[in-house]
Design a protein around this motif. Sequence first.
Motif, PDB file in Angstrom:
ATOM      1  N   ALA A 104      -4.552  11.240   4.796  1.00 17.17           N
ATOM      2  CA  ALA A 104      -5.297  12.370   4.239  1.00 17.17           C
ATOM      3  C   ALA A 104      -6.336  12.810   5.261  1.00 17.17           C
ATOM      4  CB  ALA A 104      -5.972  11.978   2.932  1.00 17.17           C
ATOM      5  N   THR A 105      -6.403  14.101   5.533  1.00 18.28           N
ATOM      6  CA  THR A 105      -7.352  14.633   6.517  1.00 18.28           C
ATOM      7  C   THR A 105      -8.307  15.613   5.853  1.00 18.28           C
ATOM      8  OG1 THR A 105      -5.824  16.414   7.112  1.00 18.28           O
ATOM      9  CG2 THR A 105      -5.669  14.364   8.387  1.00 18.28           C
ATOM     10  N   GLY A 106      -9.302  16.043   6.607  1.00 16.98           N
ATOM     11  CA  GLY A 106     -10.234  17.056   6.124  1.00 16.98           C
ATOM     12  C   GLY A 106     -11.295  16.537   5.177  1.00 16.98           C
ATOM     13  N   ILE A 107     -11.427  15.240   5.030  1.00 17.78           N
ATOM     14  CA  ILE A 107     -12.450  14.674   4.148  1.00 17.78           C
ATOM     15  C   ILE A 107     -13.779  14.716   4.895  1.00 17.78           C
ATOM     16  CG2 ILE A 107     -13.130  12.658   2.794  1.00 17.78           C
ATOM     17  CD1 ILE A 107      -9.996  11.930   3.201  1.00 17.78           C
ATOM     18  N   ALA A 108     -14.761  15.368   4.312  1.00 24.11           N
ATOM     19  CA  ALA A 108     -16.031  15.624   5.000  1.00 24.11           C
ATOM     20  C   ALA A 108     -15.785  16.442   6.267  1.00 24.11           C
ATOM     21  CB  ALA A 108     -16.765  14.334   5.328  1.00 24.11           C
TER      22      ALA A 108
ATOM     23  N   ALA B  12      -6.364   6.723   5.725  1.00 25.40           N
ATOM     24  CA  ALA B  12      -4.953   6.342   5.776  1.00 25.40           C
ATOM     25  C   ALA B  12      -4.707   5.193   4.807  1.00 25.40           C
ATOM     26  CB  ALA B  12      -4.564   5.928   7.193  1.00 25.40           C
ATOM     27  N   THR B  13      -3.607   5.262   4.092  1.00 25.85           N
ATOM     28  CA  THR B  13      -3.274   4.258   3.072  1.00 25.85           C
ATOM     29  C   THR B  13      -1.921   3.623   3.385  1.00 25.85           C
ATOM     30  OG1 THR B  13      -4.511   5.457   1.374  1.00 25.85           O
ATOM     31  CG2 THR B  13      -2.857   3.870   0.620  1.00 25.85           C
ATOM     32  N   LEU B  14      -1.872   2.311   3.246  1.00 23.25           N
ATOM     33  CA  LEU B  14      -0.622   1.575   3.401  1.00 23.25           C
ATOM     34  C   LEU B  14      -0.553   0.543   2.273  1.00 23.25           C
ATOM     35  CD1 LEU B  14       1.859   1.270   5.293  1.00 23.25           C
ATOM     36  CD2 LEU B  14       0.597  -0.562   6.451  1.00 23.25           C
ATOM     37  N   LYS B  15       0.533   0.595   1.490  1.00 27.31           N
ATOM     38  CA  LYS B  15       0.705  -0.327   0.371  1.00 27.31           C
ATOM     39  C   LYS B  15       1.882  -1.243   0.647  1.00 27.31           C
ATOM     40  CE  LYS B  15      -1.122   2.879  -3.108  1.00 27.31           C
ATOM     41  NZ  LYS B  15      -0.852   3.579  -4.390  1.00 27.31           N
ATOM     42  N   ARG B  16       1.701  -2.518   0.289  1.00 29.11           N
ATOM     43  CA  ARG B  16       2.780  -3.492   0.407  1.00 29.11           C
ATOM     44  C   ARG B  16       2.804  -4.347  -0.859  1.00 29.11           C
ATOM     45  NH1 ARG B  16       2.972  -4.581   6.385  1.00 29.11           N
ATOM     46  NH2 ARG B  16       4.129  -2.742   7.064  1.00 29.11           N
ATOM     47  N   GLY B  17       4.000  -4.657  -1.353  1.00 31.00           N
ATOM     48  CA  GLY B  17       4.118  -5.547  -2.492  1.00 31.00           C
ATOM     49  C   GLY B  17       3.570  -4.950  -3.771  1.00 31.00           C
TER      50      GLY B  17
ATOM     51  N   THR C 205      -3.191  -2.983  -1.294  1.00 27.90           N
ATOM     52  CA  THR C 205      -3.425  -1.645  -0.743  1.00 27.90           C
ATOM     53  C   THR C 205      -4.486  -1.683   0.339  1.00 27.90           C
ATOM     54  OG1 THR C 205      -2.835  -0.610  -2.848  1.00 27.90           O
ATOM     55  CG2 THR C 205      -4.099   0.720  -1.291  1.00 27.90           C
ATOM     56  N   LEU C 206      -4.139  -1.127   1.482  1.00 31.43           N
ATOM     57  CA  LEU C 206      -5.050  -1.026   2.627  1.00 31.43           C
ATOM     58  C   LEU C 206      -5.478   0.422   2.801  1.00 31.43           C
ATOM     59  CD1 LEU C 206      -6.364  -1.911   5.337  1.00 31.43           C
ATOM     60  CD2 LEU C 206      -4.100  -1.614   6.396  1.00 31.43           C
ATOM     61  N   ARG C 207      -6.789   0.638   2.893  1.00 30.94           N
ATOM     62  CA  ARG C 207      -7.336   1.959   3.196  1.00 30.94           C
ATOM     63  C   ARG C 207      -8.091   1.886   4.532  1.00 30.94           C
ATOM     64  NH1 ARG C 207      -5.169   4.674  -1.384  1.00 30.94           N
ATOM     65  NH2 ARG C 207      -6.044   3.816  -3.305  1.00 30.94           N
ATOM     66  N   LEU C 208      -7.721   2.745   5.461  1.00 33.04           N
ATOM     67  CA  LEU C 208      -8.434   2.843   6.731  1.00 33.04           C
ATOM     68  C   LEU C 208      -9.254   4.130   6.721  1.00 33.04           C
ATOM     69  CD1 LEU C 208      -5.573   1.776   9.169  1.00 33.04           C
ATOM     70  CD2 LEU C 208      -7.282   0.338   8.037  1.00 33.04           C
ATOM     71  N   ILE C 209     -10.557   4.000   6.930  1.00 35.73           N
ATOM     72  CA  ILE C 209     -11.487   5.129   6.810  1.00 35.73           C
ATOM     73  C   ILE C 209     -12.049   5.449   8.194  1.00 35.73           C
ATOM     74  CG2 ILE C 209     -13.616   5.942   5.735  1.00 35.73           C
ATOM     75  CD1 ILE C 209     -13.103   3.686   3.580  1.00 35.73           C
ATOM     76  N   PHE C 210     -11.748   6.640   8.695  1.00 33.22           N
ATOM     77  CA  PHE C 210     -12.279   7.089   9.979  1.00 33.22           C
ATOM     78  C   PHE C 210     -13.320   8.167   9.685  1.00 33.22           C
ATOM     79  CE2 PHE C 210      -8.317   5.077  10.955  1.00 33.22           C
ATOM     80  CZ  PHE C 210      -8.533   4.456  12.188  1.00 33.22           C
ATOM     81  N   GLN C 211     -14.584   7.800   9.900  1.00 26.90           N
ATOM     82  CA  GLN C 211     -15.706   8.602   9.428  1.00 26.90           C
ATOM     83  C   GLN C 211     -16.327   9.467  10.523  1.00 26.90           C
ATOM     84  OE1 GLN C 211     -19.206   6.472   7.719  1.00 26.90           O
ATOM     85  NE2 GLN C 211     -20.337   8.026   8.852  1.00 26.90           N
TER      86      GLN C 211
ATOM     87  N   ASP D 293     -13.297   7.803  -5.161  1.00 26.81           N
ATOM     88  CA  ASP D 293     -12.573   8.230  -6.358  1.00 26.81           C
ATOM     89  C   ASP D 293     -11.110   8.494  -6.023  1.00 26.81           C
ATOM     90  OD1 ASP D 293     -14.907   8.170  -7.934  1.00 26.81           O
ATOM     91  OD2 ASP D 293     -15.478  10.158  -7.231  1.00 26.81           O
ATOM     92  N   ARG D 294     -10.879   9.145  -4.888  1.00 28.04           N
ATOM     93  CA  ARG D 294      -9.506   9.482  -4.468  1.00 28.04           C
ATOM     94  C   ARG D 294      -8.792   8.281  -3.839  1.00 28.04           C
ATOM     95  NH1 ARG D 294     -10.266  14.431  -0.545  1.00 28.04           N
ATOM     96  NH2 ARG D 294      -7.982  14.175  -0.372  1.00 28.04           N
ATOM     97  N   PHE D 295      -9.585   7.418  -3.179  1.00 28.42           N
ATOM     98  CA  PHE D 295      -9.019   6.290  -2.455  1.00 28.42           C
ATOM     99  C   PHE D 295      -9.763   5.012  -2.864  1.00 28.42           C
ATOM    100  CE2 PHE D 295      -9.098  10.140   0.161  1.00 28.42           C
ATOM    101  CZ  PHE D 295      -7.735  10.390   0.288  1.00 28.42           C
ATOM    102  N   PRO D 296      -9.540   4.517  -4.070  1.00 28.00           N
ATOM    103  CA  PRO D 296     -10.320   3.386  -4.588  1.00 28.00           C
ATOM    104  C   PRO D 296     -10.150   2.126  -3.740  1.00 28.00           C
ATOM    105  CG  PRO D 296      -9.038   4.444  -6.327  1.00 28.00           C
ATOM    106  CD  PRO D 296      -8.535   4.987  -5.036  1.00 28.00           C
ATOM    107  N   VAL D 297     -11.250   1.393  -3.590  1.00 29.83           N
ATOM    108  CA  VAL D 297     -11.220   0.094  -2.930  1.00 29.83           C
ATOM    109  C   VAL D 297     -12.061  -0.882  -3.746  1.00 29.83           C
ATOM    110  CG1 VAL D 297     -10.898   1.073  -0.619  1.00 29.83           C
ATOM    111  CG2 VAL D 297     -13.221   0.594  -1.454  1.00 29.83           C
ATOM    112  N   ASP D 298     -11.728  -2.160  -3.631  1.00 30.22           N
ATOM    113  CA  ASP D 298     -12.513  -3.199  -4.280  1.00 30.22           C
ATOM    114  C   ASP D 298     -13.631  -3.689  -3.380  1.00 30.22           C
ATOM    115  OD1 ASP D 298     -10.754  -3.285  -6.584  1.00 30.22           O
ATOM    116  OD2 ASP D 298      -9.301  -4.245  -5.259  1.00 30.22           O
ATOM    117  N   ALA D 299     -13.442  -3.523  -2.064  1.00 30.80           N
ATOM    118  CA  ALA D 299     -14.460  -3.914  -1.090  1.00 30.80           C
ATOM    119  C   ALA D 299     -14.241  -3.093   0.175  1.00 30.80           C
ATOM    120  CB  ALA D 299     -14.387  -5.403  -0.775  1.00 30.80           C
ATOM    121  N   VAL D 300     -15.322  -2.880   0.925  1.00 29.79           N
ATOM    122  CA  VAL D 300     -15.232  -2.084   2.147  1.00 29.79           C
ATOM    123  C   VAL D 300     -15.984  -2.804   3.270  1.00 29.79           C
ATOM    124  CG1 VAL D 300     -17.282  -0.669   1.563  1.00 29.79           C
ATOM    125  CG2 VAL D 300     -15.523   0.235   3.117  1.00 29.79           C
TER     126      VAL D 300
END
Length: 397
Positions: free
Chosen positions: A60-64, A70-75, A136-142, A161-168
Amino acid sequence: MDTLGPQAKADRVEGGIHAFLDEFVQLRRDLHQNPELAFQEHRTSKLVASKLAAWGYDVATGIAGTGVVATLKRGQGGSRIGVRADMDALPIEEQTGLPHASRNPGVMHACGHDGHTAILLAAARYLAEAGEFNGTLRLIFQPAEEIGAGARKMIADGLFDRFPVDAVFGLHNWPSEPTGSFGFVSGPAMASVDLALINIVGRGGHGAEPHRGIDPVLASASFITALQSVVSRNVDPQEMAVATVGSIHAGSASNVIPESVELKLTMRAFSEVVRQQLKERIPAIARAQAESFGARADVDYRLGFPALINHAAETEFAREVALSTFGQQRVAETFRPRTASEDFAFMLQERPGSYLFVGNGDSAPLHSANYDFNDEIIAPAARYWVRLVETYLSETR
């Protein structure tokens, strides 16, 4: 069933990353040659997004504006982890003379965000090609960390909200610390930062007849001296506070008393209580000191961003990952909080997590025109991110 022990897993990751390490050293130097200021990271954002998409991430681009997630899900695992890197550069004219020095006049990666981006991309490639995790892995490039606006804007744009995480989690290189060593701080790890613009207004006149004017320079000098009483006499001696006058502008001739003096201050604290003390006392002292000379102080006090407070459980988890990956010799026993500031603090107000440090070796300081990121830490830091993600998203955790 995965029967590898922690050391075997660390060795597997190390070998995998070293197989393509040169690519990311060159990428880091390319980013260094093409730095972009806050919210102008268009080339960087496009490069990051294209690589992540090529590796199979949902991008997903254009955030801020220029942010990328970027999201990658396994299992079938339900756990979700976020890892963040910053992308922007500083308005500094580079003086390193290196072959990969900045090609953009007056703009420079003087804080290592080029390295942070390269580290996370290296980890991202390995995790896409060989990562072993369940969740679920979220990679955040700020964007825009240097002006303290990027994290807030990403959050306002619905980051969690769009890309929920339990910890960052996030990291920063640190000059003077041993190359590739890791430092962890539970609780306050980096200071809050606020700005004050103070204009002390007097009455200009001839330098030979000071009695006919009101000298704002003298009033300013008195204020600067009195300012340090806030730290020495108002703040608890066991707490940290910094009040620095970094800029003074007044007049242009030696024989003229100017009408006014402009001062710019930076204030730092680990405690929100101390931060509020500074906010109350500094304007009061400025006005009182000016008034005692018959002058006036106009104060514009601007809150920047809060202290970065690491969460205890996530910080201990992050430290244990480093110990199992690198051993005690690469993990600093006592790594002290830093009085610099970091807008990752806003992300830690929204979600649990931790911000850690990796040694950049014997380099120039951060924000120096002679600074350069140490490419030797790309591999260990990328290995660390991989093991953090795989451990957090393991089936047995």
